[in-house]
Design a protein around this motif. Sequence first.
Motif, PDB file in Angstrom:
ATOM      1  N   MET A   1       0.841  -1.198   0.000  1.00 27.31           N
ATOM      2  CA  MET A   1       0.000   0.000   0.000  1.00 27.31           C
ATOM      3  C   MET A   1       0.879   1.252   0.000  1.00 27.31           C
ATOM      4  O   MET A   1       1.846   1.329   0.763  1.00 27.31           O
ATOM      5  CB  MET A   1      -0.894  -0.015   1.250  1.00 27.31           C
ATOM      6  CG  MET A   1      -2.037   0.965   1.167  1.00 27.31           C
ATOM      7  SD  MET A   1      -3.035   0.947   2.682  1.00 27.31           S
ATOM      8  CE  MET A   1      -4.161  -0.380   2.353  1.00 27.31           C
ATOM      9  N   THR A   2       0.555   2.198  -0.868  1.00 33.41           N
ATOM     10  CA  THR A   2       1.366   3.411  -0.954  1.00 33.41           C
ATOM     11  C   THR A   2       1.148   4.269   0.290  1.00 33.41           C
ATOM     12  O   THR A   2       0.179   4.066   1.039  1.00 33.41           O
ATOM     13  CB  THR A   2       0.964   4.244  -2.181  1.00 33.41           C
ATOM     14  OG1 THR A   2      -0.393   4.658  -1.984  1.00 33.41           O
ATOM     15  CG2 THR A   2       1.090   3.430  -3.461  1.00 33.41           C
ATOM     16  N   PHE A   3       2.061   5.231   0.430  1.00 35.97           N
ATOM     17  CA  PHE A   3       1.923   6.124   1.576  1.00 35.97           C
ATOM     18  C   PHE A   3       0.568   6.841   1.550  1.00 35.97           C
ATOM     19  O   PHE A   3      -0.126   6.914   2.559  1.00 35.97           O
ATOM     20  CB  PHE A   3       3.052   7.164   1.552  1.00 35.97           C
ATOM     21  CG  PHE A   3       2.789   8.307   2.488  1.00 35.97           C
ATOM     22  CD1 PHE A   3       2.986   8.159   3.853  1.00 35.97           C
ATOM     23  CD2 PHE A   3       2.302   9.525   2.007  1.00 35.97           C
ATOM     24  CE1 PHE A   3       2.713   9.213   4.704  1.00 35.97           C
ATOM     25  CE2 PHE A   3       2.027  10.558   2.870  1.00 35.97           C
ATOM     26  CZ  PHE A   3       2.242  10.410   4.224  1.00 35.97           C
ATOM     27  N   THR A   4       0.186   7.350   0.363  1.00 32.29           N
ATOM     28  CA  THR A   4      -1.054   8.118   0.261  1.00 32.29           C
ATOM     29  C   THR A   4      -2.257   7.261   0.626  1.00 32.29           C
ATOM     30  O   THR A   4      -3.149   7.686   1.361  1.00 32.29           O
ATOM     31  CB  THR A   4      -1.222   8.675  -1.171  1.00 32.29           C
ATOM     32  OG1 THR A   4      -0.012   9.329  -1.533  1.00 32.29           O
ATOM     33  CG2 THR A   4      -2.383   9.634  -1.269  1.00 32.29           C
ATOM     34  N   ALA A   5      -2.267   6.016   0.147  1.00 34.42           N
ATOM     35  CA  ALA A   5      -3.389   5.115   0.440  1.00 34.42           C
ATOM     36  C   ALA A   5      -3.468   4.827   1.942  1.00 34.42           C
ATOM     37  O   ALA A   5      -4.558   4.841   2.543  1.00 34.42           O
ATOM     38  CB  ALA A   5      -3.235   3.823  -0.347  1.00 34.42           C
ATOM     39  N   GLN A   6      -2.285   4.578   2.540  1.00 30.43           N
ATOM     40  CA  GLN A   6      -2.266   4.333   3.996  1.00 30.43           C
ATOM     41  C   GLN A   6      -2.778   5.557   4.752  1.00 30.43           C
ATOM     42  O   GLN A   6      -3.559   5.457   5.686  1.00 30.43           O
ATOM     43  CB  GLN A   6      -0.832   4.037   4.444  1.00 30.43           C
ATOM     44  CG  GLN A   6      -0.392   2.624   4.163  1.00 30.43           C
ATOM     45  CD  GLN A   6       1.045   2.416   4.619  1.00 30.43           C
ATOM     46  OE1 GLN A   6       1.678   3.303   5.159  1.00 30.43           O
ATOM     47  NE2 GLN A   6       1.547   1.220   4.386  1.00 30.43           N
ATOM     48  N   PHE A   7      -2.312   6.699   4.299  1.00 32.37           N
ATOM     49  CA  PHE A   7      -2.678   7.962   4.937  1.00 32.37           C
ATOM     50  C   PHE A   7      -4.203   8.174   4.884  1.00 32.37           C
ATOM     51  O   PHE A   7      -4.853   8.449   5.891  1.00 32.37           O
ATOM     52  CB  PHE A   7      -1.953   9.107   4.195  1.00 32.37           C
ATOM     53  CG  PHE A   7      -2.148  10.460   4.803  1.00 32.37           C
ATOM     54  CD1 PHE A   7      -1.443  10.844   5.932  1.00 32.37           C
ATOM     55  CD2 PHE A   7      -3.040  11.360   4.231  1.00 32.37           C
ATOM     56  CE1 PHE A   7      -1.629  12.101   6.479  1.00 32.37           C
ATOM     57  CE2 PHE A   7      -3.228  12.616   4.787  1.00 32.37           C
ATOM     58  CZ  PHE A   7      -2.517  12.989   5.905  1.00 32.37           C
ATOM     59  N   VAL A   8      -4.765   7.962   3.682  1.00 33.60           N
ATOM     60  CA  VAL A   8      -6.203   8.151   3.500  1.00 33.60           C
ATOM     61  C   VAL A   8      -6.976   7.118   4.330  1.00 33.60           C
ATOM     62  O   VAL A   8      -7.967   7.456   4.994  1.00 33.60           O
ATOM     63  CB  VAL A   8      -6.575   8.048   1.992  1.00 33.60           C
ATOM     64  CG1 VAL A   8      -8.087   8.023   1.814  1.00 33.60           C
ATOM     65  CG2 VAL A   8      -5.970   9.201   1.223  1.00 33.60           C
ATOM     66  N   ALA A   9      -6.522   5.871   4.327  1.00 30.71           N
ATOM     67  CA  ALA A   9      -7.220   4.817   5.076  1.00 30.71           C
ATOM     68  C   ALA A   9      -7.230   5.138   6.568  1.00 30.71           C
ATOM     69  O   ALA A   9      -8.256   4.980   7.253  1.00 30.71           O
ATOM     70  CB  ALA A   9      -6.540   3.475   4.824  1.00 30.71           C
ATOM     71  N   ARG A  10      -6.086   5.596   7.080  1.00 32.21           N
ATOM     72  CA  ARG A  10      -6.012   5.945   8.511  1.00 32.21           C
ATOM     73  C   ARG A  10      -6.984   7.075   8.841  1.00 32.21           C
ATOM     74  O   ARG A  10      -7.714   7.031   9.827  1.00 32.21           O
ATOM     75  CB  ARG A  10      -4.585   6.381   8.862  1.00 32.21           C
ATOM     76  CG  ARG A  10      -3.670   5.232   9.284  1.00 32.21           C
ATOM     77  CD  ARG A  10      -2.540   5.739  10.180  1.00 32.21           C
ATOM     78  NE  ARG A  10      -1.833   6.879   9.630  1.00 32.21           N
ATOM     79  CZ  ARG A  10      -0.787   6.776   8.792  1.00 32.21           C
ATOM     80  NH1 ARG A  10      -0.379   5.602   8.410  1.00 32.21           N
ATOM     81  NH2 ARG A  10      -0.183   7.862   8.345  1.00 32.21           N
ATOM     82  N   ARG A  11      -6.975   8.086   7.975  1.00 28.49           N
ATOM     83  CA  ARG A  11      -7.848   9.236   8.231  1.00 28.49           C
ATOM     84  C   ARG A  11      -9.326   8.848   8.121  1.00 28.49           C
ATOM     85  O   ARG A  11     -10.153   9.308   8.907  1.00 28.49           O
ATOM     86  CB  ARG A  11      -7.539  10.364   7.230  1.00 28.49           C
ATOM     87  CG  ARG A  11      -6.222  11.066   7.492  1.00 28.49           C
ATOM     88  CD  ARG A  11      -6.321  11.868   8.792  1.00 28.49           C
ATOM     89  NE  ARG A  11      -5.139  12.676   9.030  1.00 28.49           N
ATOM     90  CZ  ARG A  11      -4.087  12.281   9.750  1.00 28.49           C
ATOM     91  NH1 ARG A  11      -4.081  11.082  10.295  1.00 28.49           N
ATOM     92  NH2 ARG A  11      -3.043  13.081   9.936  1.00 28.49           N
ATOM     93  N   LEU A  12      -9.660   8.005   7.155  1.00 32.49           N
ATOM     94  CA  LEU A  12     -11.058   7.577   6.997  1.00 32.49           C
ATOM     95  C   LEU A  12     -11.520   6.761   8.208  1.00 32.49           C
ATOM     96  O   LEU A  12     -12.627   6.922   8.710  1.00 32.49           O
ATOM     97  CB  LEU A  12     -11.232   6.749   5.718  1.00 32.49           C
ATOM     98  CG  LEU A  12     -11.347   7.548   4.417  1.00 32.49           C
ATOM     99  CD1 LEU A  12     -11.420   6.621   3.219  1.00 32.49           C
ATOM    100  CD2 LEU A  12     -12.588   8.434   4.441  1.00 32.49           C
TER     101      LEU A  12
END
Lengths: 338, 550
Positions: A1-12
Amino acid sequence: MTFTAQFVARRLGAAVLVLLVVISGTFLLSHAIPADPARAAAGLHAGQAQVQAVAHQLGLDQPLWNQYLTYMGDVLRGNLGISYVSRTSIEPQLAAALPATLELVLCSFLVCAIFGVIAGMAQAWWPRKAGTRLLRGTSILGTALPVFWFAIILQLVFAARLNWFPIEGRLGADTLPPPHLTGFYTVDALLSGQWSAFGDAVIHLVLPVLSLVAWMFALTSRVAERSFATELTRPYVQTAVARGVSSSRLLWRHVLRNALNPIITMLGLQFGWLLAGTILVEVVFSWGGLGSVMYTALQNFDYPMIEAITLVITVAFVVVNLVVDLLYPVVDPRIRRQ
Amino acid sequence: MDNHQIGLADQLRGLSRRQLLTRLGVAGGIAVAAPFLDACSSSSAPSGGAGSSAASSINVTWTNVALPTNVDPAIGYDSDTLQLVRNVYEGLLEYVPGGTSVRPALATSYTVSPDGTTYTFQLRKGVVFHDGAKLDADAVVTSLNRIREIDQGPASLLTNLKGFSASGPDTVVIELTAPYAFLPGVMPWLPVVSPDALKAHSTSGDPHAEKWFASNSAGTGPYQMTSFSPTTSITLTQNKHYWQPWTAGTPTAGSLTLNANVATQLELLQAGQVDFLGAISPDNAATAKTLSNVALLLQPGFEVQILPLNMMRAPMDNPKVREAVIKAFNYSAFKTFNKGFGTSANSPVPPGLPGWDSTIPDPAQDLAAARQLIASAGVPSGTTLDFIGVGGLDYETFAGTVLQSTLEPLGFKVNVSTPQWPIPATLMSKASTAGHITFLNLSANTNDPSVVIREAWSSANLATKGGYNWSNYTNAQLDSDLTAFGATSSAADQKTIITRMQQTIVADNTAVFAFAPQLTEPVARKWRNSKYDALFDENVVRWFYCKSAD
């Protein structure tokens, strides 16, 4: 998982948790009040039998946990329930009121963001000038004023006495609302080419926007000032000055981008505060948005309506802050690299 | 005095001797029948006919701190909703604007059976609803049954009801299980809705079309609703097929607008942007009096403000303590607070309402007597009394302040709490949370003076049962009198009973009778001859009966 995807998933994930906590908290707190909403809904002159019939009809005679489970189930299915007061579905009422509030809040937000950042920049660049000091003092005074009181004063002075602006409402009595496209009168009037309606809608926005902006302006400009002042002490600024970079280029191309992070964070929070703070301003100016609906709901212990509006405000707050979070890596490449 | 006679008395006021004799002759000739009288007085029966508009266009605006969110006339029952309902819908009878007598509306006359249990109404011919449906007996019966089955709002007024039926195309029969002489006074509160609209919008899950009627309307009234936006405004326009003629100076359209700030409302009134307001406080009424473009209407309020003394909580179970509180109360301070807009309240029945006993002396402060009573009651110094009022109503908070300032020097400690409505009702329903002293606005909702007594003193309405008898007063004789009062049509018997009930309630020291406020309504000067409907604490104005003075 890319950084952006991880970041978005955490925030969601965090956003969903926040929503669950807020929904449950609002439900439990509103039901903890020792009031009988069935009596409020049945009316002042209702007999006890009528109050009990209303309680049964609205499900208020069920155990609290049962009411909670029913409510959560309905919310997950997208059903916000029936208003205790109007006895009709909440969704159409919110859909009718939401554009009015968003138009007011977005206008206030834009005015506050643009002029607040410019004011902060000016205060950082010319910290000791008399005009800057005056601006700083005035904006702090704006923060100290209670928003409802300031709104009433603006209304009495500029609308009732001087007659410069309309006293209330979104349009004058003689102006027909433009065809419904977005629900924003300014946008709908522009899109349908109704210039007089556009002008009327804009002039009706002035005092409510000023009431909300006065409250927020000082904070925006102070945070912006601090952020710009910090950036102006950085070595890259001294290097740019030594290289003969013009002041405007230095501020707008170099300092602004580096100073934006704390400003964006604060603006994200401010959007939520504006949504909540609009209640009193809407009441004073008979604006007819979510604030007016919330005010009536609070007066009548209309729990489903209170919970629905709280949910809408929370969702808006969470979404805006999610967008803010996602903006950090866009604005600041250092975060992307981390 | 029976109900019809009460109405008749008001109608006859102001007539010439010849007119009077003519009408008495007519009334005498029909025995128990009670047809209404055509007259040229203010209370005359409206005449049918015209419908078309001879009037030029006049648009009025009524503004208030709240707008109705549900305009179903079978549900909406507060003053905000009634401002719309009473302009859009009609009942078989209606109250004379600002008065307590009833006159024809959708019915032209009625008769009462000798045993007082059957009322037969003759309907007006040629009346059509806003949607074109025709008024007939079936439409009325369907509408009345709808009110009864929904069982909210005006249904609380249906006393001793057995059923509604149509005995002909233009004849409606209401049968009662026991006689109730004041039924005609209830009829204005039972609005008739269009049978076509009901049929078109009812479903198996919503047989009464409650969803549709919540935000739409179809009545017979002079105005029909053209837009409904409860967060901003509701607009009404002229019903061009109305059964009464439109005359010059009558409003032909109107808006109900929302404005939460009364100071702004007054500014709008002064600026000529608003014509009528909803309820306002005495402070604002005093301000309105000083405005050049504003006329302040003053009418009987048909309301008393009382402080029930809860006999379930010691030391209020001691009659001497109750009497001491009544004698200690500062009535003149309360009157001053109300800027003098009103009179003393001497009994449960509001002054000016038929049946009010004017012989009962006005209460007055007597601190020496109060001190003596407390000493003889043996109440220890420092005893705490809890006062509960309704938050947001400044006169209730002030009542708490008055109690503190008068009772604390007498050795009591007074805790004042003013939570938001309906929390006080919840607190009063439980013995563990009920206050010693509370506050009630008692408004007459029909011309039956016993209603206020039933509401706040009958044992069927004890606070512990969820009612408004916040004194928790029980008196078998009073309960029996309440039943007897509505059942008799003898004016003499009614007077005896209503007088006895008032005197008993006062003698038993059940409450402080604090004040009887007037109805104070600022209007644009051109509407200075208008009348508000004071019954029901409404502050409602029927625009059709207003005439511009300009």
